[in-house]
Design a protein around this motif. Structure first.
Motif, PDB file in Angstrom:
ATOM      1  N   PRO A   2     -37.847   8.050 -53.138  1.00  0.00           N
ATOM      2  CA  PRO A   2     -39.037   7.808 -52.310  1.00  0.00           C
ATOM      3  C   PRO A   2     -40.292   7.597 -53.165  1.00  0.00           C
ATOM      4  CG  PRO A   2     -37.835   9.748 -51.568  1.00  0.00           C
ATOM      5  CD  PRO A   2     -37.314   9.412 -52.920  1.00  0.00           C
ATOM      6  N   ALA A   3     -40.256   6.628 -54.020  1.00  0.00           N
ATOM      7  CA  ALA A   3     -41.392   6.311 -54.895  1.00  0.00           C
ATOM      8  C   ALA A   3     -41.183   4.910 -55.442  1.00  0.00           C
ATOM      9  CB  ALA A   3     -41.480   7.327 -56.042  1.00  0.00           C
ATOM     10  N   THR A  39     -42.260   7.056 -44.034  1.00  0.00           N
ATOM     11  CA  THR A  39     -41.601   8.344 -43.812  1.00  0.00           C
ATOM     12  C   THR A  39     -40.099   8.160 -43.598  1.00  0.00           C
ATOM     13  OG1 THR A  39     -42.001   8.252 -41.421  1.00  0.00           O
ATOM     14  CG2 THR A  39     -43.673   9.329 -42.782  1.00  0.00           C
ATOM     15  N   ARG A  47     -49.318  12.672 -46.801  1.00  0.00           N
ATOM     16  CA  ARG A  47     -48.544  12.293 -47.993  1.00  0.00           C
ATOM     17  C   ARG A  47     -48.234  13.527 -48.836  1.00  0.00           C
ATOM     18  NH1 ARG A  47     -47.846   7.232 -49.677  1.00  0.00           N
ATOM     19  NH2 ARG A  47     -49.645   6.477 -48.481  1.00  0.00           N
ATOM     20  N   HIS A  48     -49.204  14.422 -48.942  1.00  0.00           N
ATOM     21  CA  HIS A  48     -48.992  15.668 -49.676  1.00  0.00           C
ATOM     22  C   HIS A  48     -47.888  16.504 -49.029  1.00  0.00           C
ATOM     23  CE1 HIS A  48     -49.913  19.327 -51.896  1.00  0.00           C
ATOM     24  NE2 HIS A  48     -50.168  19.968 -50.761  1.00  0.00           N
ATOM     25  N   SER A  55     -44.115  15.349 -49.424  1.00  0.00           N
ATOM     26  CA  SER A  55     -43.427  15.526 -50.718  1.00  0.00           C
ATOM     27  C   SER A  55     -43.429  16.995 -51.117  1.00  0.00           C
ATOM     28  CB  SER A  55     -44.084  14.668 -51.793  1.00  0.00           C
ATOM     29  OG  SER A  55     -45.460  14.979 -51.910  1.00  0.00           O
ATOM     30  N   HIS A  56     -43.038  17.851 -50.172  1.00  0.00           N
ATOM     31  CA  HIS A  56     -42.897  19.291 -50.385  1.00  0.00           C
ATOM     32  C   HIS A  56     -44.223  19.989 -50.682  1.00  0.00           C
ATOM     33  CE1 HIS A  56     -38.578  19.605 -50.060  1.00  0.00           C
ATOM     34  NE2 HIS A  56     -38.410  18.587 -50.882  1.00  0.00           N
ATOM     35  N   LYS A  67     -46.400  19.689 -53.008  1.00  0.00           N
ATOM     36  CA  LYS A  67     -46.501  20.124 -54.407  1.00  0.00           C
ATOM     37  C   LYS A  67     -47.951  20.075 -54.870  1.00  0.00           C
ATOM     38  CE  LYS A  67     -43.333  17.126 -55.501  1.00  0.00           C
ATOM     39  NZ  LYS A  67     -42.331  16.279 -56.185  1.00  0.00           N
ATOM     40  N   ALA A  81     -39.368  17.165 -47.125  1.00  0.00           N
ATOM     41  CA  ALA A  81     -38.819  16.019 -47.850  1.00  0.00           C
ATOM     42  C   ALA A  81     -38.788  14.844 -46.886  1.00  0.00           C
ATOM     43  CB  ALA A  81     -37.423  16.331 -48.380  1.00  0.00           C
ATOM     44  N   GLY A 105     -40.244  11.672 -47.435  1.00  0.00           N
ATOM     45  CA  GLY A 105     -40.503  10.357 -47.988  1.00  0.00           C
ATOM     46  C   GLY A 105     -39.398   9.372 -47.656  1.00  0.00           C
TER      47      GLY A 105
END
Length: 384
Positions: A39-40, A63, A220-221, A224-225, A227, A241, A243
């Motif tokens: 997912p990037a 998503t 968005r934050h 992605s868990h 982080k 998770a 993404g």
């Protein structure tokens, strides 16, 4: 009703299958060769840009599903235990399920017969009554149904008086318009779906869109868990998770390029049904709202057994015998066992739609011969 042999039915006609453009293979190959399959990477950015262009929203997050987009939307809006979330009862469970799992209380409002979407007049009255009680909802979630956008202008005006944010569930609305603008525009956030049965698909996945970059950055934050910025894994809160895979993004971007053609084809399918079946008594097709242009993602019909000579379930079985998939319209959420105790306002319209409604095969790749088979099966089921 005895099911006809497969040879007599011909090849199956699905309700709404994926319709490939021919560009998906090359897009997938390019992603595989790039090595960006997580997912990037550039495929995600390209997909988000394509969604922005298709919807008019400047800020988009890809998503893992439309439901994930709704869950993230509820989180960034700060929905918590005991908060009320209002939505039409005539929708799929995913509209409110994430909020319920977060401890919120759903309240279901009826839809209007002229569009099958949230009744804005009822919403206005219910908001005024809630304000008098001192318990306004934390958000209102109008839903785009079968490719028809809800009347966001009226809904935003009603909610704006009381400062209630609007989250548009546009999972079924991609490509539809409201007074010339894209479905979902004007809402604080809008969620879209790219499930395999949608008008364009990524084979799965969804998108969350907004005019507010802060909301999308927050989502968005969380996607992605959650982080924290650090060289090691550090978390001040829990996330998800959520993404989208670059492989799905590549397929979705290829599909989005064909959205105008897919809308035109779905509308043509609907128009052919309406013309070919206009002489049959007891059939009424889903109306098009005066405020917008529907995609006709699914062609939906209401069946009056007294005039048609058969009910919607008999018609569904007749279509199945001809090898054509059809499906009842949404069962109202207040009638679902899980929501039997949920508060509601009205509901007679949604109940009447469920009692009479059926979605017909609507794929943009359906051939004229296949649609003629469906039409013949409907005509054959009429016992008037």
């Amino acid at each position: 009703m005895t099911e006809a042999p497969a040879a007599a039915r011909g090849a199956p006609i699905p309700l709404s299958p994926p319709h490939l453009t021919g560009r998906e293979g090359a897009a997938l190959q390019a992603v595989l060769e790039s090595g960006w399959v997580a997912p990037a990477g550039p495929a995600i950015a390209a997909f988000e840009d394509a969604v922005a262009a298709a919807t008019g929203f400047p800020h988009v997050l890809a998503t893992a599903s439309g439901t994930a987009a709704l869950h993230l939307a509820y989180r960034v809006l700060g929905i918590g235990p005991g908060d009320e979330v209002w939505a039409p009862g005539f929708t799929f469970v995913a509209t409110v399920a994430p909020a319920v799992q977060m401890g919120a209380v759903p309240r279901f409002l009826d839809v209007e017969p002229g569009s099958w979407t949230l009744d804005a007049d009822l919403l206005r009255r219910e908001l005024a009554a809630a304000a008098r009680r001192g318990r306004l909802p934390r958000c209102v979630v109008p839903v785009d149904i079968y490719g028809q956008a809800a009347d966001l202008d009226a809904i935003l005006a009603a909610c704006g008086r009381w400062g209630v944010p609007v989250l548009s569930d546009s999972a079924e609305g991609l490509g539809a318009t409201i007074r010339g603008r894209h479905a979902g525009r004007g809402a604080r956030l809008a969620a879209f779906s790219f499930n395999g049965n949608k008008i364009v698909t990524a084979g799965g996945g969804g998108a969350l869109a907004s005019d507010d970059p802060v909301l999308i950055a927050r989502a968005r934050h969380l996607a992605s868990h959650a982080k924290d910025p650090a060289p090691h894994y550090q978390h001040s809160e829990t996330g998800h998770a959520y993404g989208m895979s670059s492989l799905l993004a590549a397929v979705g971007a290829a599909q989005l390029a064909a959205l105008p053609q897919r809308v035109a084809r779905r509308r043509a399918v609907f128009a052919r049904y309406a013309e070919a079946l206009a002489d049959l008594p007891g059939l009424a097709f889903m109306p098009e709202a005066p405020w917008g242009r529907a995609t006709r993602w699914l062609s939906a019909v209401l069946v009056d057994p007294a005039r048609f000579g058969a009910g919607p379930e008999a018609l569904r079985l007749a279509l199945a015998a001809a090898g054509a998939e059809s499906r009842p319209v949404w069962k109202p959420l207040p009638a679902q066992p899980v929501f039997r105790d949920a508060p509601r306002a009205g509901g007679a319209v949604a109940e009447s739609l469920f009692a009479a409604g059926l979605c017909l095969p609507s794929g943009s790749g359906m051939t004229e011969a296949e649609q003629e088979r469906v039409i013949a099966a409907i005509r054959g089921a009429c016992r008037a």
